[in-house]
Design an enzyme around this catalytic site. Structure first.
Site, PDB file in Angstrom:
ATOM      1  N   ASN A   1      33.852  66.229  18.310  1.00  0.00           N
ATOM      2  CA  ASN A   1      34.405  65.078  19.042  1.00  0.00           C
ATOM      3  C   ASN A   1      35.884  64.825  18.794  1.00  0.00           C
ATOM      4  OD1 ASN A   1      33.849  64.171  16.436  1.00  0.00           O
ATOM      5  ND2 ASN A   1      33.549  62.072  17.120  1.00  0.00           N
TER       6      ASN A   1
ATOM      7  N   GLU B   1      31.574  62.561   6.089  1.00  0.00           N
ATOM      8  CA  GLU B   1      31.754  61.465   7.056  1.00  0.00           C
ATOM      9  C   GLU B   1      30.697  61.646   8.119  1.00  0.00           C
ATOM     10  OE1 GLU B   1      33.577  58.949   6.647  1.00  0.00           O
ATOM     11  OE2 GLU B   1      34.903  59.686   5.063  1.00  0.00           O
TER      12      GLU B   1
ATOM     13  N   CYS C   1      32.288  58.362  15.957  1.00  0.00           N
ATOM     14  CA  CYS C   1      31.438  57.723  14.947  1.00  0.00           C
ATOM     15  C   CYS C   1      31.923  56.310  14.667  1.00  0.00           C
ATOM     16  CB  CYS C   1      31.366  58.564  13.684  1.00  0.00           C
ATOM     17  SG  CYS C   1      32.945  58.948  12.999  1.00  0.00           S
TER      18      CYS C   1
ATOM     19  N   GLU D   1      38.844  59.919   3.045  1.00  0.00           N
ATOM     20  CA  GLU D   1      39.735  60.872   3.686  1.00  0.00           C
ATOM     21  C   GLU D   1      41.025  60.145   4.047  1.00  0.00           C
ATOM     22  OE1 GLU D   1      37.908  64.116   6.013  1.00  0.00           O
ATOM     23  OE2 GLU D   1      36.762  62.475   6.882  1.00  0.00           O
TER      24      GLU D   1
HETATM   25  C1  UN1 Z   1      38.978  57.190  15.325  1.00  0.00           C
HETATM   26  O1  UN1 Z   1      38.173  56.333  15.700  1.00  0.00           O
HETATM   27  O2  UN1 Z   1      40.190  57.080  15.580  1.00  0.00           O
HETATM   28  O3  UN1 Z   1      34.016  61.506  14.225  1.00  0.00           O
HETATM   29  C2  UN1 Z   1      38.597  58.344  14.530  1.00  0.00           C
HETATM   30  C3  UN1 Z   1      34.550  60.413  14.371  1.00  0.00           C
HETATM   31  C4  UN1 Z   1      35.437  59.932  13.263  1.00  0.00           C
HETATM   32  C5  UN1 Z   1      36.846  59.805  13.668  1.00  0.00           C
HETATM   33  C6  UN1 Z   1      37.129  58.546  14.394  1.00  0.00           C
HETATM   34  N1  UN1 Z   1      35.324  60.819  12.143  1.00  0.00           N
HETATM   35  O4  UN1 Z   1      34.370  59.762  15.377  1.00  0.00           O
END
Ligand code: UN1
Length: 476
Positions: free
Chosen positions: A149, A247, A281, A457
Protein backbone atom coordinates in the site's frame (compact mmCIF):
# COMPACT_ATOMS: atom_id res chain seq x y z
CA UNK A 1 7.04 -4.08 -21.23
CA UNK A 2 9.61 -3.60 -18.51
CA UNK A 3 11.52 -6.13 -16.49
CA UNK A 4 11.76 -5.60 -12.75
CA UNK A 5 14.77 -7.70 -11.75
CA UNK A 6 16.13 -8.39 -8.30
CA UNK A 7 19.42 -6.92 -7.13
CA UNK A 8 21.81 -9.43 -5.57
CA UNK A 9 25.38 -8.48 -4.69
CA UNK A 10 25.32 -5.55 -7.10
CA UNK A 11 24.02 -7.64 -10.03
CA UNK A 12 20.58 -7.42 -11.58
CA UNK A 13 18.93 -10.78 -12.08
CA UNK A 14 15.58 -11.93 -13.38
CA UNK A 15 16.34 -15.41 -12.01
CA UNK A 16 14.33 -18.33 -13.26
CA UNK A 17 10.85 -17.29 -12.19
CA UNK A 18 8.83 -14.14 -12.78
CA UNK A 19 5.34 -12.81 -12.20
CA UNK A 20 3.38 -10.10 -14.08
CA UNK A 21 2.93 -6.63 -12.59
CA UNK A 22 -0.67 -5.73 -13.37
CA UNK A 23 -2.35 -2.30 -13.25
CA UNK A 24 -5.34 -2.52 -10.85
CA UNK A 25 -7.08 0.34 -12.73
CA UNK A 26 -6.94 -1.70 -15.95
CA UNK A 27 -6.02 -5.35 -15.72
CA UNK A 28 -5.32 -5.44 -19.46
CA UNK A 29 -2.33 -3.20 -18.77
CA UNK A 30 0.57 -5.47 -17.80
CA UNK A 31 3.28 -3.07 -16.64
CA UNK A 32 6.06 -5.60 -16.69
CA UNK A 33 7.46 -8.86 -15.41
CA UNK A 34 8.90 -9.02 -11.91
CA UNK A 35 11.57 -11.42 -10.78
CA UNK A 36 10.52 -13.89 -8.11
CA UNK A 37 13.51 -14.93 -6.02
CA UNK A 38 14.30 -18.53 -5.13
CA UNK A 39 15.50 -19.65 -1.70
CA UNK A 40 19.05 -19.88 -3.07
CA UNK A 41 18.89 -16.33 -4.39
CA UNK A 42 17.73 -15.02 -1.02
CA UNK A 43 20.63 -16.87 0.64
CA UNK A 44 23.07 -15.38 -1.89
CA UNK A 45 21.71 -11.91 -1.13
CA UNK A 46 22.09 -12.46 2.62
CA UNK A 47 25.68 -13.71 2.20
CA UNK A 48 26.51 -10.72 0.01
CA UNK A 49 24.94 -8.34 2.51
CA UNK A 50 26.84 -9.88 5.42
CA UNK A 51 30.15 -9.57 3.56
CA UNK A 52 29.48 -5.99 2.43
CA UNK A 53 28.17 -4.83 5.80
CA UNK A 54 31.62 -5.11 7.41
CA UNK A 55 33.02 -2.36 5.18
CA UNK A 56 29.85 -0.24 5.21
CA UNK A 57 29.75 -0.22 9.01
CA UNK A 58 33.17 1.48 8.88
CA UNK A 59 32.08 4.19 6.42
CA UNK A 60 32.26 7.74 7.71
CA UNK A 61 29.23 9.92 8.48
CA UNK A 62 30.21 12.04 5.47
CA UNK A 63 30.17 9.04 3.12
CA UNK A 64 26.77 7.98 4.43
CA UNK A 65 25.44 11.53 4.17
CA UNK A 66 26.61 11.89 0.58
CA UNK A 67 25.04 8.62 -0.55
CA UNK A 68 21.72 9.01 1.29
CA UNK A 69 21.48 12.63 0.17
CA UNK A 70 22.14 11.67 -3.47
CA UNK A 71 19.43 9.00 -3.30
CA UNK A 72 16.98 11.56 -1.88
CA UNK A 73 17.89 14.11 -4.55
CA UNK A 74 17.26 11.69 -7.42
CA UNK A 75 13.97 10.45 -5.96
CA UNK A 76 12.73 14.04 -5.56
CA UNK A 77 13.87 15.02 -9.05
CA UNK A 78 11.91 12.11 -10.54
CA UNK A 79 8.80 12.34 -8.38
CA UNK A 80 6.35 12.81 -11.28
CA UNK A 81 7.68 9.85 -13.24
CA UNK A 82 7.98 7.56 -10.21
CA UNK A 83 4.62 8.77 -8.89
CA UNK A 84 3.07 7.72 -12.18
CA UNK A 85 4.61 4.24 -11.94
CA UNK A 86 3.38 3.99 -8.36
CA UNK A 87 -0.17 5.06 -9.25
CA UNK A 88 -0.14 2.65 -12.19
CA UNK A 89 0.87 -0.40 -10.17
CA UNK A 90 -0.76 0.37 -6.79
CA UNK A 91 -3.84 2.36 -7.74
CA UNK A 92 -3.60 5.40 -5.48
CA UNK A 93 -4.32 8.61 -7.37
CA UNK A 94 -1.53 10.34 -9.26
CA UNK A 95 -1.28 13.28 -6.79
CA UNK A 96 -1.11 10.77 -3.92
CA UNK A 97 1.50 8.74 -5.81
CA UNK A 98 3.66 11.82 -6.47
CA UNK A 99 3.24 12.87 -2.84
CA UNK A 100 4.36 9.46 -1.66
CA UNK A 101 7.46 9.54 -3.86
CA UNK A 102 8.32 13.00 -2.52
CA UNK A 103 7.96 11.61 0.99
CA UNK A 104 10.42 8.82 0.14
CA UNK A 105 12.92 11.40 -1.12
CA UNK A 106 12.52 13.50 2.01
CA UNK A 107 13.06 10.42 4.19
CA UNK A 108 16.43 9.78 2.54
CA UNK A 109 17.35 13.46 3.02
CA UNK A 110 16.35 13.23 6.68
CA UNK A 111 18.48 10.15 7.31
CA UNK A 112 21.37 11.69 5.37
CA UNK A 113 21.32 14.34 8.11
CA UNK A 114 20.91 11.74 10.85
CA UNK A 115 24.10 10.03 9.64
CA UNK A 116 25.92 13.18 10.77
CA UNK A 117 24.22 13.07 14.16
CA UNK A 118 24.66 9.47 15.31
CA UNK A 119 24.56 10.04 19.04
CA UNK A 120 26.88 8.80 21.76
CA UNK A 121 27.46 9.58 25.42
CA UNK A 122 30.42 9.76 27.74
CA UNK A 123 29.91 9.33 31.46
CA UNK A 124 32.24 9.26 34.44
CA UNK A 125 32.55 5.78 35.87
CA UNK A 126 31.64 5.12 39.48
CA UNK A 127 35.21 3.78 39.79
CA UNK A 128 38.09 6.24 39.99
CA UNK A 129 40.26 6.58 36.91
CA UNK A 130 37.77 4.77 34.69
CA UNK A 131 35.74 6.35 31.95
CA UNK A 132 32.68 5.00 30.21
CA UNK A 133 31.38 5.69 26.75
CA UNK A 134 28.19 4.57 25.12
CA UNK A 135 27.85 4.40 21.38
CA UNK A 136 25.46 3.16 18.74
CA UNK A 137 26.71 0.53 16.32
CA UNK A 138 25.16 -1.12 13.31
CA UNK A 139 23.10 -4.22 13.93
CA UNK A 140 24.34 -6.10 10.84
CA UNK A 141 22.11 -7.39 8.04
CA UNK A 142 18.51 -6.22 8.23
CA UNK A 143 15.70 -8.13 6.50
CA UNK A 144 13.05 -5.68 5.31
CA UNK A 145 9.58 -6.88 4.35
CA UNK A 146 7.22 -4.24 2.96
CA UNK A 147 3.52 -4.11 2.02
CA UNK A 148 1.90 -3.05 -1.24
CA UNK A 149 0.00 0.00 0.00
CA UNK A 150 3.01 2.35 0.25
CA UNK A 151 5.24 0.91 -2.49
CA UNK A 152 8.07 3.44 -2.10
CA UNK A 153 7.57 5.30 1.20
CA UNK A 154 7.72 2.20 3.41
CA UNK A 155 10.76 0.71 1.61
CA UNK A 156 12.36 4.15 2.05
CA UNK A 157 11.52 4.52 5.73
CA UNK A 158 13.02 1.15 6.49
CA UNK A 159 16.06 1.11 4.19
CA UNK A 160 17.17 4.74 4.77
CA UNK A 161 17.66 4.32 8.55
CA UNK A 162 19.12 0.84 8.01
CA UNK A 163 21.83 2.32 5.76
CA UNK A 164 22.24 5.43 7.92
CA UNK A 165 23.29 3.37 10.95
CA UNK A 166 25.72 1.20 8.96
CA UNK A 167 23.62 -1.88 8.25
CA UNK A 168 23.26 -3.87 5.05
CA UNK A 169 19.80 -4.59 3.66
CA UNK A 170 18.00 -7.52 2.09
CA UNK A 171 14.60 -6.20 1.10
CA UNK A 172 11.51 -8.03 -0.10
CA UNK A 173 8.74 -5.79 -1.40
CA UNK A 174 5.15 -6.91 -1.88
CA UNK A 175 4.50 -8.94 -5.02
CA UNK A 176 1.78 -6.54 -6.24
CA UNK A 177 4.15 -3.53 -6.49
CA UNK A 178 7.58 -4.62 -7.74
CA UNK A 179 8.08 -1.56 -9.95
CA UNK A 180 8.51 1.06 -7.24
CA UNK A 181 10.84 -1.20 -5.23
CA UNK A 182 12.90 -1.83 -8.34
CA UNK A 183 13.07 1.92 -9.11
CA UNK A 184 14.25 2.59 -5.57
CA UNK A 185 16.83 -0.23 -5.78
CA UNK A 186 18.07 1.18 -9.09
CA UNK A 187 18.57 4.64 -7.58
CA UNK A 188 20.34 3.15 -4.54
CA UNK A 189 22.48 0.96 -6.82
CA UNK A 190 23.76 4.00 -8.76
CA UNK A 191 24.29 6.17 -5.68
CA UNK A 192 27.82 5.03 -4.92
CA UNK A 193 26.78 2.60 -2.19
CA UNK A 194 29.24 -0.34 -2.21
CA UNK A 195 27.84 -3.41 -3.95
CA UNK A 196 26.09 -5.95 -1.74
CA UNK A 197 25.07 -3.39 0.91
CA UNK A 198 21.55 -3.14 -0.51
CA UNK A 199 19.86 -6.19 -2.06
CA UNK A 200 16.36 -6.64 -3.46
CA UNK A 201 14.76 -10.08 -3.44
CA UNK A 202 11.15 -9.71 -4.47
CA UNK A 203 9.02 -12.81 -4.60
CA UNK A 204 6.61 -14.85 -2.53
CA UNK A 205 6.48 -13.76 1.10
CA UNK A 206 5.68 -17.25 2.35
CA UNK A 207 8.91 -18.47 0.76
CA UNK A 208 11.29 -15.56 1.32
CA UNK A 209 10.18 -14.51 4.82
CA UNK A 210 11.18 -17.81 6.49
CA UNK A 211 14.60 -17.77 4.77
CA UNK A 212 15.31 -14.32 6.21
CA UNK A 213 13.93 -15.23 9.62
CA UNK A 214 15.92 -18.46 9.95
CA UNK A 215 19.20 -17.28 8.43
CA UNK A 216 21.90 -16.83 11.10
CA UNK A 217 23.43 -13.88 9.22
CA UNK A 218 20.27 -11.76 9.46
CA UNK A 219 20.32 -9.72 12.68
CA UNK A 220 16.88 -8.17 12.57
CA UNK A 221 13.64 -8.01 10.62
CA UNK A 222 11.51 -4.94 10.03
CA UNK A 223 8.06 -5.88 8.77
CA UNK A 224 4.92 -3.99 7.77
CA UNK A 225 1.87 -6.03 6.85
CA UNK A 226 -0.96 -8.06 8.32
CA UNK A 227 -1.33 -9.03 11.97
CA UNK A 228 -1.37 -12.72 11.10
CA UNK A 229 1.91 -12.61 9.16
CA UNK A 230 3.39 -10.26 11.74
CA UNK A 231 2.78 -12.80 14.47
CA UNK A 232 4.58 -15.48 12.44
CA UNK A 233 7.50 -13.12 11.85
CA UNK A 234 7.70 -12.28 15.57
CA UNK A 235 7.53 -15.94 16.60
CA UNK A 236 10.28 -16.88 14.16
CA UNK A 237 12.45 -13.99 15.31
CA UNK A 238 11.91 -14.88 18.98
CA UNK A 239 12.93 -18.47 18.33
CA UNK A 240 16.10 -17.27 16.60
CA UNK A 241 16.68 -14.41 19.09
CA UNK A 242 16.55 -11.80 16.35
CA UNK A 243 15.54 -8.21 16.79
CA UNK A 244 12.11 -7.54 15.28
CA UNK A 245 9.95 -4.53 14.49
CA UNK A 246 6.36 -4.93 13.29
CA UNK A 247 3.80 -2.47 11.97
CA UNK A 248 0.44 -4.11 11.42
CA UNK A 249 -3.22 -3.28 11.36
CA UNK A 250 -5.49 -0.57 12.62
CA UNK A 251 -9.17 0.08 13.27
CA UNK A 252 -8.61 3.73 13.84
CA UNK A 253 -11.33 5.80 15.48
CA UNK A 254 -12.18 9.36 14.52
CA UNK A 255 -14.28 11.05 17.17
CA UNK A 256 -16.48 13.94 16.03
CA UNK A 257 -17.85 16.03 18.90
CA UNK A 258 -20.88 18.34 18.93
CA UNK A 259 -18.61 21.39 18.95
CA UNK A 260 -16.58 20.29 15.88
CA UNK A 261 -16.32 22.47 12.80
CA UNK A 262 -18.49 20.39 10.47
CA UNK A 263 -16.49 21.14 7.31
CA UNK A 264 -13.21 20.26 8.99
CA UNK A 265 -14.71 17.07 10.42
CA UNK A 266 -16.16 15.91 7.10
CA UNK A 267 -12.91 16.77 5.30
CA UNK A 268 -10.81 14.84 7.81
CA UNK A 269 -13.15 11.84 7.82
CA UNK A 270 -13.46 11.59 4.02
CA UNK A 271 -9.70 11.86 3.61
CA UNK A 272 -8.91 9.52 6.51
CA UNK A 273 -11.46 6.88 5.59
CA UNK A 274 -11.37 6.83 1.80
CA UNK A 275 -8.26 8.40 0.31
CA UNK A 276 -5.78 5.83 -0.98
CA UNK A 277 -8.96 3.72 -1.39
CA UNK A 278 -9.00 3.20 2.40
CA UNK A 279 -5.95 1.00 2.01
CA UNK A 280 -3.91 2.48 4.84
CA UNK A 281 -3.32 0.95 8.23
CA UNK A 282 -3.89 4.49 9.52
CA UNK A 283 -7.32 4.80 7.81
CA UNK A 284 -10.15 6.31 9.88
CA UNK A 285 -12.50 3.35 9.63
CA UNK A 286 -14.66 4.01 12.73
CA UNK A 287 -16.28 7.45 12.88
CA UNK A 288 -17.62 7.97 16.40
CA UNK A 289 -20.04 10.89 16.43
CA UNK A 290 -21.84 12.52 19.36
CA UNK A 291 -25.60 13.04 19.35
CA UNK A 292 -25.81 16.80 18.84
CA UNK A 293 -23.94 16.81 15.51
CA UNK A 294 -24.92 13.31 14.41
CA UNK A 295 -27.68 14.11 11.89
CA UNK A 296 -25.82 17.00 10.29
CA UNK A 297 -22.63 14.93 10.10
CA UNK A 298 -24.32 11.90 8.52
CA UNK A 299 -26.06 14.10 5.95
CA UNK A 300 -22.86 15.96 5.02
CA UNK A 301 -20.76 12.78 4.93
CA UNK A 302 -23.17 10.86 2.73
CA UNK A 303 -23.42 13.81 0.33
CA UNK A 304 -19.64 14.12 0.06
CA UNK A 305 -18.88 10.40 -0.08
CA UNK A 306 -21.47 9.60 -2.73
CA UNK A 307 -20.07 12.45 -4.88
CA UNK A 308 -16.49 11.10 -4.82
CA UNK A 309 -15.13 10.29 -8.27
CA UNK A 310 -13.97 6.68 -8.48
CA UNK A 311 -11.83 5.83 -11.46
CA UNK A 312 -8.49 5.17 -13.08
CA UNK A 313 -5.79 6.19 -10.62
CA UNK A 314 -3.88 8.22 -13.21
CA UNK A 315 -6.84 10.06 -14.70
CA UNK A 316 -7.15 13.73 -13.78
CA UNK A 317 -10.07 14.26 -11.42
CA UNK A 318 -10.07 10.77 -9.91
CA UNK A 319 -10.42 10.94 -6.14
CA UNK A 320 -10.64 7.24 -5.33
CA UNK A 321 -8.63 4.71 -7.31
CA UNK A 322 -9.12 0.96 -7.55
CA UNK A 323 -8.69 -1.68 -4.88
CA UNK A 324 -5.33 -3.42 -5.22
CA UNK A 325 -6.55 -6.76 -6.62
CA UNK A 326 -9.47 -9.12 -7.12
CA UNK A 327 -8.94 -10.90 -3.81
CA UNK A 328 -8.98 -7.65 -1.81
CA UNK A 329 -12.06 -6.45 -3.71
CA UNK A 330 -13.89 -9.66 -2.81
CA UNK A 331 -12.87 -9.21 0.83
CA UNK A 332 -14.12 -5.59 0.87
CA UNK A 333 -17.46 -6.61 -0.67
CA UNK A 334 -17.76 -9.47 1.80
CA UNK A 335 -17.38 -7.00 4.68
CA UNK A 336 -20.16 -4.88 3.16
CA UNK A 337 -22.37 -7.97 3.40
CA UNK A 338 -21.18 -8.86 6.89
CA UNK A 339 -22.02 -5.34 8.11
CA UNK A 340 -25.52 -5.57 6.66
CA UNK A 341 -26.06 -9.01 8.19
CA UNK A 342 -25.02 -7.54 11.53
CA UNK A 343 -27.74 -4.91 11.18
CA UNK A 344 -25.78 -1.93 9.89
CA UNK A 345 -27.47 0.37 7.36
CA UNK A 346 -25.61 1.18 4.17
CA UNK A 347 -25.91 4.91 3.46
CA UNK A 348 -24.07 4.88 0.16
CA UNK A 349 -21.63 2.91 -1.98
CA UNK A 350 -20.40 -0.60 -1.27
CA UNK A 351 -20.92 -1.79 -4.82
CA UNK A 352 -18.56 -3.29 -7.34
CA UNK A 353 -18.17 -1.02 -10.34
CA UNK A 354 -17.98 -2.99 -13.56
CA UNK A 355 -15.03 -2.29 -15.81
CA UNK A 356 -11.50 -3.39 -16.49
CA UNK A 357 -10.22 -2.54 -12.98
CA UNK A 358 -10.95 -3.55 -9.39
CA UNK A 359 -13.29 -0.69 -8.53
CA UNK A 360 -15.88 -0.29 -5.82
CA UNK A 361 -17.86 2.71 -4.65
CA UNK A 362 -16.83 3.93 -1.18
CA UNK A 363 -19.14 2.44 1.45
CA UNK A 364 -20.50 4.32 4.45
CA UNK A 365 -22.54 2.63 7.18
CA UNK A 366 -24.71 3.99 9.99
CA UNK A 367 -26.56 2.18 12.80
CA UNK A 368 -23.44 0.31 13.76
CA UNK A 369 -22.36 -0.81 17.21
CA UNK A 370 -18.74 -1.03 18.22
CA UNK A 371 -18.86 -4.75 18.99
CA UNK A 372 -19.84 -5.66 15.41
CA UNK A 373 -17.22 -7.37 13.27
CA UNK A 374 -17.30 -4.41 10.89
CA UNK A 375 -16.04 -2.27 13.78
CA UNK A 376 -13.51 -4.72 15.19
CA UNK A 377 -11.80 -6.22 12.12
CA UNK A 378 -9.61 -4.32 9.70
CA UNK A 379 -11.15 -4.27 6.21
CA UNK A 380 -8.34 -2.40 4.42
CA UNK A 381 -10.64 -0.97 1.81
CA UNK A 382 -13.01 1.96 1.13
CA UNK A 383 -15.42 1.06 3.93
CA UNK A 384 -16.20 3.22 6.97
CA UNK A 385 -18.81 3.09 9.69
CA UNK A 386 -20.49 5.68 11.88
CA UNK A 387 -21.12 4.90 15.54
CA UNK A 388 -23.35 7.19 17.61
CA UNK A 389 -22.11 8.21 21.07
CA UNK A 390 -23.91 10.03 23.88
CA UNK A 391 -21.06 12.34 24.80
CA UNK A 392 -17.28 12.74 24.84
CA UNK A 393 -16.79 10.22 27.63
CA UNK A 394 -18.67 7.49 25.79
CA UNK A 395 -16.93 8.36 22.51
CA UNK A 396 -13.50 8.00 24.16
CA UNK A 397 -14.48 4.64 25.63
CA UNK A 398 -15.65 3.39 22.23
CA UNK A 399 -12.53 4.76 20.54
CA UNK A 400 -10.34 2.73 22.88
CA UNK A 401 -12.47 -0.42 22.74
CA UNK A 402 -10.43 -2.18 20.05
CA UNK A 403 -7.53 -4.57 19.90
CA UNK A 404 -5.63 -2.10 17.74
CA UNK A 405 -3.93 1.15 18.73
CA UNK A 406 -2.25 2.77 15.77
CA UNK A 407 -3.83 6.18 15.24
CA UNK A 408 -6.80 7.96 16.85
CA UNK A 409 -8.39 11.25 15.85
CA UNK A 410 -10.77 13.81 17.27
CA UNK A 411 -12.54 16.75 15.67
CA UNK A 412 -13.42 19.37 18.24
CA UNK A 413 -13.03 23.08 18.94
CA UNK A 414 -12.72 22.37 22.67
CA UNK A 415 -9.28 22.67 24.17
CA UNK A 416 -10.46 20.63 27.13
CA UNK A 417 -11.57 17.62 25.06
CA UNK A 418 -8.62 17.83 22.66
CA UNK A 419 -6.22 17.84 25.60
CA UNK A 420 -8.01 14.99 27.33
CA UNK A 421 -8.07 12.93 24.12
CA UNK A 422 -4.35 13.41 23.52
CA UNK A 423 -3.74 12.10 27.03
CA UNK A 424 -6.23 9.22 27.07
CA UNK A 425 -6.57 7.85 23.55
CA UNK A 426 -4.87 4.45 23.54
CA UNK A 427 -2.93 4.83 20.32
CA UNK A 428 0.60 5.52 19.18
CA UNK A 429 -0.48 8.58 17.21
CA UNK A 430 -3.22 11.10 18.00
CA UNK A 431 -4.62 13.62 15.54
CA UNK A 432 -6.72 16.68 16.45
CA UNK A 433 -8.80 18.13 13.59
CA UNK A 434 -6.71 16.09 11.14
CA UNK A 435 -7.23 12.74 9.41
CA UNK A 436 -5.86 9.70 11.28
CA UNK A 437 -3.75 8.94 8.21
CA UNK A 438 -1.06 11.03 6.56
CA UNK A 439 1.93 11.40 8.82
CA UNK A 440 5.08 13.51 8.84
CA UNK A 441 8.32 11.79 7.86
CA UNK A 442 10.58 13.15 10.58
CA UNK A 443 8.76 12.01 13.73
CA UNK A 444 8.10 8.55 15.17
CA UNK A 445 5.47 6.33 13.58
CA UNK A 446 3.84 3.39 15.29
CA UNK A 447 1.14 2.15 17.57
CA UNK A 448 0.19 0.36 20.74
CA UNK A 449 -1.66 -2.93 21.45
CA UNK A 450 -2.10 -5.16 18.37
CA UNK A 451 -0.92 -2.55 15.87
CA UNK A 452 2.81 -2.53 16.47
CA UNK A 453 5.52 -4.55 18.14
CA UNK A 454 9.05 -3.48 18.86
CA UNK A 455 10.47 0.01 18.79
CA UNK A 456 9.18 2.89 16.71
CA UNK A 457 9.92 3.59 13.06
CA UNK A 458 10.94 6.94 11.57
CA UNK A 459 12.47 10.09 12.90
CA UNK A 460 15.38 9.78 15.28
CA UNK A 461 13.50 7.05 17.16
CA UNK A 462 14.34 4.72 14.27
CA UNK A 463 17.86 4.46 15.74
CA UNK A 464 16.50 2.21 18.47
CA UNK A 465 15.80 -0.62 16.04
CA UNK A 466 18.52 -0.06 13.45
CA UNK A 467 21.42 0.14 15.87
CA UNK A 468 22.70 -1.61 18.93
CA UNK A 469 24.30 -0.04 21.98
CA UNK A 470 27.87 -0.67 23.08
CA UNK A 471 29.14 0.44 26.49
CA UNK A 472 32.94 0.69 26.74
CA UNK A 473 34.97 1.10 29.93
CA UNK A 474 38.53 2.32 29.93
CA UNK A 475 41.17 2.90 32.58
CA UNK A 476 43.56 5.53 31.34
C1 UN1 B 1 0.30 7.37 6.52
O1 UN1 B 1 -0.86 7.29 6.93
O2 UN1 B 1 0.75 8.46 6.11
O3 UN1 B 1 0.69 0.74 5.92
C2 UN1 B 1 1.23 6.26 6.53
C3 UN1 B 1 0.28 1.82 6.34
C4 UN1 B 1 1.17 2.58 7.28
C5 UN1 B 1 1.63 3.86 6.72
C6 UN1 B 1 0.62 4.94 6.85
N1 UN1 B 1 2.29 1.77 7.63
O4 UN1 B 1 -0.81 2.24 6.00
Amino acid sequence: MTNFPNLIDGEWTMGTQSVPNVNPSDTNDVIGQAASATTEEVEQAIDAAAAAQVGWSKSTPQQRFDILDAIGTEILARKEELGDLLAREEGKTLPEGIGEVARAGQIFKFFAGEALRIPGERLESVRPGVEVDIRREALGVIGIITPWNFPIAIPAWKSAPALCYGNAVVMKAAEAVPGSAWALADIIHRSGLPKGVFNLVNGKGSKIGPVMIDHPKVAGISFTGSVQTGQQVAQGCAKNLKKVQLEMGGKNPMVVLDDADLDIAVGACVNGAFFSTGQRCTASSRLIVTEGIYDAFVAAMSKTVSALTVGDARKAGTQIGPVIDQRQLEKDLEYVQIAQQEGATLVCGGEKIEGSGHFMSPALFVDTANHMRINQEEVFGPVATIIKAKDYEEALKLANDTEFGLSAGICTTSLKYATDFKANAKAGMVMVNLPTAGVDYHVPFGGTKGSSYGSREQGRYAAEFYSTVKTSYMQA
